[in-house]
Design a protein around this motif. Structure first.
Motif, short mmCIF file in Angstrom:
data_model
loop_
_atom_site.label_atom_id
_atom_site.label_comp_id
_atom_site.label_asym_id
_atom_site.label_seq_id
_atom_site.Cartn_x
_atom_site.Cartn_y
_atom_site.Cartn_z
N UNK A 1 32.67 71.33 -0.27
CA UNK A 1 32.55 70.21 -1.32
C UNK A 1 32.15 69.08 -0.68
N UNK A 2 31.21 68.39 -1.38
CA UNK A 2 30.33 67.43 -0.70
C UNK A 2 30.88 65.89 -1.08
N UNK A 3 31.75 65.55 -0.49
CA UNK A 3 32.09 64.14 -0.52
C UNK A 3 32.65 63.98 -1.92
N UNK A 4 32.57 62.76 -2.56
CA UNK A 4 33.42 62.62 -3.60
C UNK A 4 32.74 63.10 -4.80
N UNK A 5 33.31 64.30 -5.59
CA UNK A 5 32.53 64.92 -6.63
C UNK A 5 32.81 64.14 -7.76
N UNK A 6 33.84 63.16 -7.73
CA UNK A 6 34.12 62.63 -9.11
C UNK A 6 33.49 61.23 -9.59
N UNK A 7 32.17 61.28 -9.02
CA UNK A 7 31.39 59.91 -9.56
C UNK A 7 31.05 60.30 -11.10
N UNK A 8 30.94 59.09 -11.68
CA UNK A 8 30.33 58.99 -12.95
C UNK A 8 29.55 57.64 -13.22
N UNK A 9 28.29 58.05 -13.46
CA UNK A 9 27.52 59.41 -13.37
C UNK A 9 27.60 60.04 -12.13
N UNK A 10 27.30 61.36 -11.92
CA UNK A 10 27.29 62.16 -10.80
C UNK A 10 26.12 61.52 -10.03
N UNK A 11 26.44 61.32 -8.61
CA UNK A 11 25.39 61.19 -7.67
C UNK A 11 25.24 62.36 -6.73
N UNK A 12 23.95 62.64 -6.44
CA UNK A 12 23.80 64.13 -5.77
C UNK A 12 23.98 64.02 -4.45
N UNK A 13 25.41 64.00 -4.23
CA UNK A 13 25.86 64.06 -2.72
C UNK A 13 26.01 65.14 -1.94
N UNK A 14 25.81 66.23 -2.60
CA UNK A 14 25.84 67.44 -1.95
C UNK A 14 24.13 67.78 -1.51
N UNK A 15 23.23 66.98 -1.72
CA UNK A 15 21.87 67.35 -1.39
C UNK A 15 21.70 67.34 0.00
N UNK A 16 22.41 66.56 0.97
CA UNK A 16 22.36 66.58 2.43
C UNK A 16 22.88 67.87 2.83
N UNK A 17 23.86 68.54 2.32
CA UNK A 17 24.50 69.69 2.46
C UNK A 17 23.64 70.86 2.28
N UNK A 18 23.05 70.76 1.20
CA UNK A 18 22.02 71.64 0.59
C UNK A 18 20.80 72.08 1.53
N UNK A 19 20.45 70.86 2.17
CA UNK A 19 19.42 70.90 3.26
C UNK A 19 19.68 71.81 4.58
N UNK A 20 21.03 71.85 4.73
CA UNK A 20 21.24 72.36 5.96
C UNK A 20 21.63 74.07 5.94
N UNK A 21 21.14 74.47 4.57
CA UNK A 21 21.10 75.87 4.44
C UNK A 21 22.39 76.71 4.05
N UNK A 22 23.25 76.03 3.41
CA UNK A 22 24.64 76.97 3.02
C UNK A 22 24.16 77.29 1.54
N UNK A 23 24.79 78.61 1.32
CA UNK A 23 24.43 79.09 -0.06
C UNK A 23 25.25 78.60 -1.02
N UNK A 24 24.71 78.14 -2.43
CA UNK A 24 25.37 77.56 -3.14
C UNK A 24 26.00 78.26 -4.24
N UNK A 25 26.82 77.60 -5.03
CA UNK A 25 27.29 78.35 -6.30
C UNK A 25 27.72 76.93 -7.30
N UNK A 26 27.62 77.23 -8.40
CA UNK A 26 27.97 76.26 -9.44
C UNK A 26 29.51 76.41 -9.98
N UNK A 27 30.12 75.35 -10.62
CA UNK A 27 31.27 75.55 -11.20
C UNK A 27 31.04 75.00 -12.48
N UNK A 28 29.96 75.63 -13.25
CA UNK A 28 29.75 75.25 -14.64
C UNK A 28 29.19 73.92 -15.05
#
Length: 208
Positions: free
Chosen positions: A103-130
């Protein structure tokens, strides 16, 4: 890094300090992970980071200076990144495919900031939670329900944007999706409602 008894849940903590909101969330995650015989890691912690006693006394919790890409350098394919931008939703079968859930840092931002983008670039396979924004403890709770209890995402009972009533005159609407508890109320960390009520004049962002 995998635990044969339970899954590993990792929050890449991207901030130098730990706010009251995040502390309550992390303690809730640690306690629930303890019950499930898993491990809860806070990774990429800065040298000066002080782990609060309420968190350090939960055996499932492990503070970690290293980042997740170093921790899983040899088995990156066993790590699932919970990513709002992923192309597919998390499913019960993912519990067989992955050992760790990131889980990339603080998910509970409102509005959401894309804080998973750095982790996405590292090549981890992703899944959504809806489609709805969740707090960090909710995201971990939902992930565990899907991959350990084998409950599909769309069969979990949710409460979206619940209103918290403090008294006859004061209430606040939470801008997140929560799991619906057995009492019909949103599942929230112990002490969270009191924190929100105490700081009712602050914005949600100021509480993290």
């Amino acid at each position: 890094m995998s635990n044969p008894k339970g899954k590993t849940y990792i929050v890449e903590h991207l901030d130098p300090e730990l706010g009251q909101w995040s502390e309550l969330e992390y303690v809730a995650i640690a306690k629930e992970t303890q019950v499930a015989q898993g491990t809860f890691l806070l990774s990429s912690l800065p040298e000066a980071f002080n782990v609060p006693p309420a968190l350090s006394q939960v055996p499932a919790f492990k503070p970690e200076r290293r980042g997740v890409e170093e921790l899983y350098a040899n088995d990156k394919s066993r790590v699932c990144l919970l990513d709002p931008s992923a192309s597919s939703d998390l499913g019960p079968d993912d519990g067989d495919k992955f050992d760790a859930f990131l889980f990339g840092g603080i998910l509970g931002d409102d509005p959401p900031r894309d804080r998973t983008s750095e982790l996405r670039k590292k090549g981890f396979e992703g899944r959504r939670l809806g489609p709805k924004q969740m707090t960090t403890d909710t995201a971990v709770r939902v992930t565990r329900m899907v991959v350990e209890d084998k409950i599909p995402l769309d069969e979990i009972s949710y409460l979206d944007f619940p209103e918290l009533k403090f008294n006859d005159h004061e209430s606040t609407q939470m801008p997140f999706r929560y799991v619906k508890g057995q009492d019909g109320k949103p599942m929230m960390p112990e002490g969270m409602i009191q924190l929100i009520e105490k700081d009712a004049d602050k914005s949600i962002d100021d509480l993290f």
